[in-house]
Design a protein around this motif. Sequence first.
Motif, mmCIF file in Angstrom:
data_model
loop_
_atom_site.group_PDB
_atom_site.id
_atom_site.type_symbol
_atom_site.label_atom_id
_atom_site.label_comp_id
_atom_site.label_asym_id
_atom_site.label_seq_id
_atom_site.Cartn_x
_atom_site.Cartn_y
_atom_site.Cartn_z
ATOM 1 N N VAL A 213 8.699 29.540 39.365
ATOM 2 C CA VAL A 213 9.708 30.151 40.211
ATOM 3 C C VAL A 213 10.477 31.418 39.932
ATOM 4 O O VAL A 213 11.676 31.798 40.305
ATOM 5 C CB VAL A 213 11.479 29.611 41.035
ATOM 6 N N THR A 214 10.462 31.165 38.594
ATOM 7 C CA THR A 214 11.346 33.086 37.857
ATOM 8 C C THR A 214 10.653 34.415 38.672
ATOM 9 O O THR A 214 11.771 35.214 38.561
ATOM 10 C CB THR A 214 10.718 33.252 36.812
ATOM 11 N N GLU A 215 10.028 34.604 38.964
ATOM 12 C CA GLU A 215 9.600 36.127 39.972
ATOM 13 C C GLU A 215 11.280 36.122 41.610
ATOM 14 O O GLU A 215 10.752 36.849 40.877
ATOM 15 C CB GLU A 215 7.889 36.479 40.217
ATOM 16 N N LEU A 216 10.163 35.051 41.880
ATOM 17 C CA LEU A 216 10.637 34.827 43.025
ATOM 18 C C LEU A 216 12.073 34.687 42.706
ATOM 19 O O LEU A 216 12.835 35.176 43.801
ATOM 20 C CB LEU A 216 10.607 33.483 43.888
ATOM 21 N N THR A 217 12.643 33.998 42.043
ATOM 22 C CA THR A 217 14.593 34.082 41.580
ATOM 23 C C THR A 217 14.717 35.852 41.545
ATOM 24 O O THR A 217 15.747 36.328 42.119
ATOM 25 C CB THR A 217 14.762 33.408 41.102
ATOM 26 N N ILE A 218 14.255 35.938 40.737
ATOM 27 C CA ILE A 218 14.802 37.552 40.221
ATOM 28 C C ILE A 218 14.407 38.311 41.333
ATOM 29 O O ILE A 218 15.073 39.342 42.593
ATOM 30 C CB ILE A 218 13.300 38.460 39.622
ATOM 31 N N ALA A 219 13.239 38.493 41.965
ATOM 32 C CA ALA A 219 13.391 38.829 44.069
ATOM 33 C C ALA A 219 14.325 39.037 44.489
ATOM 34 O O ALA A 219 14.210 39.430 45.226
ATOM 35 C CB ALA A 219 12.019 38.683 44.017
ATOM 36 N N LEU A 220 14.608 37.609 45.177
ATOM 37 C CA LEU A 220 16.031 37.556 45.610
ATOM 38 C C LEU A 220 16.925 37.667 45.360
ATOM 39 O O LEU A 220 17.722 38.562 46.191
ATOM 40 C CB LEU A 220 16.313 35.887 45.670
ATOM 41 N N HIS A 221 17.024 37.629 43.780
ATOM 42 C CA HIS A 221 18.370 39.021 43.342
ATOM 43 C C HIS A 221 18.347 40.471 43.936
ATOM 44 O O HIS A 221 19.660 40.884 43.603
ATOM 45 C CB HIS A 221 18.845 38.194 42.262
ATOM 46 N N LYS A 222 16.723 40.743 43.634
ATOM 47 C CA LYS A 222 16.941 42.377 43.641
ATOM 48 C C LYS A 222 17.239 42.942 44.864
ATOM 49 O O LYS A 222 17.907 43.691 44.920
ATOM 50 C CB LYS A 222 15.168 42.529 42.680
ATOM 51 N N VAL A 223 16.857 41.809 45.637
ATOM 52 C CA VAL A 223 16.933 42.271 47.630
ATOM 53 C C VAL A 223 18.249 42.355 48.674
ATOM 54 O O VAL A 223 18.639 42.781 48.740
ATOM 55 C CB VAL A 223 15.851 41.766 48.108
ATOM 56 N N PHE A 224 17.822 40.628 48.006
ATOM 57 C CA PHE A 224 19.727 40.292 48.389
ATOM 58 C C PHE A 224 20.779 40.583 47.845
ATOM 59 O O PHE A 224 20.752 40.661 47.167
ATOM 60 C CB PHE A 224 19.362 38.865 49.163
ATOM 61 N N ASP A 225 22.065 39.918 48.542
ATOM 62 C CA ASP A 225 23.436 40.136 47.903
ATOM 63 C C ASP A 225 23.994 38.547 48.223
ATOM 64 O O ASP A 225 24.592 38.465 48.807
ATOM 65 C CB ASP A 225 23.961 41.443 48.927
ATOM 66 N N SER A 226 23.877 38.086 47.154
ATOM 67 C CA SER A 226 23.999 37.485 46.622
ATOM 68 C C SER A 226 26.124 37.209 46.083
ATOM 69 O O SER A 226 25.719 38.336 45.279
ATOM 70 C CB SER A 226 23.811 35.992 45.441
ATOM 71 N N PRO A 227 27.009 36.322 46.732
ATOM 72 C CA PRO A 227 27.377 35.332 47.820
ATOM 73 C C PRO A 227 27.597 35.665 49.081
ATOM 74 O O PRO A 227 27.353 34.831 50.177
ATOM 75 C CB PRO A 227 28.060 34.673 46.652
ATOM 76 N N VAL A 228 26.895 36.965 49.505
ATOM 77 C CA VAL A 228 27.997 37.047 51.040
ATOM 78 C C VAL A 228 25.880 36.886 51.387
ATOM 79 O O VAL A 228 26.353 36.238 52.881
ATOM 80 C CB VAL A 228 27.386 38.823 51.331
ATOM 81 N N ASP A 229 24.824 36.965 51.316
ATOM 82 C CA ASP A 229 23.717 36.321 51.623
ATOM 83 C C ASP A 229 23.688 34.848 50.626
ATOM 84 O O ASP A 229 23.761 35.578 49.581
ATOM 85 C CB ASP A 229 22.660 37.058 50.499
ATOM 86 N N PRO B 123 16.601 30.312 36.534
ATOM 87 C CA PRO B 123 17.178 31.636 36.300
ATOM 88 C C PRO B 123 17.572 31.373 37.194
ATOM 89 O O PRO B 123 18.470 32.738 36.906
ATOM 90 C CB PRO B 123 15.288 31.956 37.466
ATOM 91 N N HIS B 124 18.200 31.009 38.625
ATOM 92 C CA HIS B 124 19.141 31.035 39.260
ATOM 93 C C HIS B 124 20.141 31.424 38.539
ATOM 94 O O HIS B 124 21.434 32.751 38.825
ATOM 95 C CB HIS B 124 19.279 30.610 41.083
ATOM 96 N N LYS B 125 19.959 30.584 37.522
ATOM 97 C CA LYS B 125 21.991 30.829 36.566
ATOM 98 C C LYS B 125 21.889 31.940 35.903
ATOM 99 O O LYS B 125 23.241 31.766 35.613
ATOM 100 C CB LYS B 125 21.645 29.008 35.965
ATOM 101 N N ILE B 126 20.720 32.164 35.061
ATOM 102 C CA ILE B 126 20.967 33.291 34.468
ATOM 103 C C ILE B 126 21.054 34.205 34.864
ATOM 104 O O ILE B 126 21.620 34.750 34.075
ATOM 105 C CB ILE B 126 19.714 32.788 33.188
ATOM 106 N N LEU B 127 21.136 34.378 36.075
ATOM 107 C CA LEU B 127 21.053 35.399 36.502
ATOM 108 C C LEU B 127 22.506 36.050 37.261
ATOM 109 O O LEU B 127 22.815 37.157 37.904
ATOM 110 C CB LEU B 127 20.176 35.979 37.251
#
Length: 580
Positions: free
Chosen positions: A49-65, A77-81
């Motif tokens: 899920v490395t690419e999937l996680t990077i794409a999520l953080h590229k597009v969405f606005d965590s932690p609002v999203d 990967p999520h923790k690293i980012l």
Amino acid sequence: MAILDRINSPKDVKKLTSQELVELAQEVRQTVLHKVSNVGGHVGPNLGVTELTIALHKVFDSPVDKFVWDVSHQTYPHKILTGRKVGFTDGHFHDITPYTNQNESEHDFFTVGHTSTSIANALGLAKARDLTNGKGDRIAIIGDGSLSGGLAMEALNNAGDFDGNLIIIVNDNQMSIAENHGGLYRNLAELRATKGQAENNLFKSFGLDYKYLEEGNDLEALIALFEEVKGIDHPIVLHIHTEKGRGYLPATENKEAFHWRGAFELETGALKATPAGKSYTSIMLDYMDQKLSEGIPLVAINAAIPGIFGLKQFAAKYPERYIDAGIAEQFTITFGGAMATEGVRPIIFHNSTFLQRAYDQLWHDIAINKEPAIIIVKGGVISGSDETHQGSSAMTWISNIPNLKYLAPTSQEEFTAILDWALAQHEEPVVIQLPEHGVESRTTVLTDFSESTYQLEKAGEKVALLALGGLYSHGEKVAAELAEKGIHPTLVNPLFINDLDEDFLDKLTENHEVIVTLEDGILDGGFGQKVASFLGKYDVKVLNYGAKREFNDSVPVSELYDRYHLTPELMAADILKLLK
């Protein structure tokens, strides 16, 4: 300078170019592999899920999203980012938890280590957002293996009635922990084969919108898909095809072995530690082989964890006698119990931490109906696991279910004797707690376990030690400690977790001042408290040793034993103090 050196929060990911995102993916994989090869951990789920996680953080606005990860064994990967990359460096591997944890980061929302929870959690967050006029997308990320859990199906059903923003990402890597089992996976295969165009669509049948992405490890395609659905006003399933273990050849060639792996040589994938020799699971496999050769109508059942019990070997030899139900613990109990009523002899294998998901089935289906299934419980001990996989509660809740026999063998001879009796009887379900302190050998004289009969191993005076199951060897050590101080205690092997040998206990009170119980689990509601309750009417002192009723997050076993006074030295000191 490495790309990852510039990433301290999701905001930094948004600044990267397309080429830099590709380089980041490679660096994240190397970072994950550095940690898991040194201390063990989930390998394949995180790499996939490395690419999937990077794409999520590229597009969405965590932690609002809000990202809600199922099981969360794919969140490295999520923790690293999200500001926790220090936990992947030498000397800091244990600074972070192995799963999501809301106390660790504002980018996590639940402590989760079990499957099938993400859609219900995300739906709950979405409904709360709408009731409070909140903001942001609510995104569940669930692996295809977790879809077989009943909670996931319940959540999909309720999501079909929801009328607000909810994004459900199905990470389809064609694997659970082991291979997937069940009819729904044929539909996923059909959807993959038709690029999501198959008329038969599980997700649409729930009333959900649906999109399919074949190249689930392609960053540009993922970013485009996420941008398309960001802010959507209704529930949608994004069915994304990924590769488990991507980027590390040993993990892609042997996906099951690298789902979770102990420390390994990075170059080859070979384990650093030599696998243990004889085990109770290997004894169990030999036993089943023997019984099948004798014509016993035996069937082995498990819920997606064959590797824990070595059942792949059994499945290869007896495919018609092996059932992997996928992640469906409840089903295995009800299904296996029903088989037992027709004369088949099911042996149902469960890890303690997962069996608790089937509590009602043990109570309502197996116990009330007195179905003579055999259930093997592993991991029901005081351990250094994270809090989501703490299995030490098994003896407290299983032992309080009526109409079943719950036994704790101390040796391989007792284990096979219990199995022989359990297979021969047809009156009640039998639960067997596997010892977890190495295989030991003792002469056993008991062959009938229908009545609770404690085994007197060594007669003594003043002090009686009732050492249950895997902690029997601890009892021997406590006896030796006391003998050095001039006290020669009675040593007892209770065997029965949920039933008391009241006559035996009654006689112990005649010539003992202190009665001590040892159990490898939580005290509240367990074996020791049952003994203490019975002995309350006698003029005798009782000491119970086991774990407190608390969650422990990756605390070393040695530290827990000190905390609970479970070391032979501390127990002996307590006993001597009480005698004085």
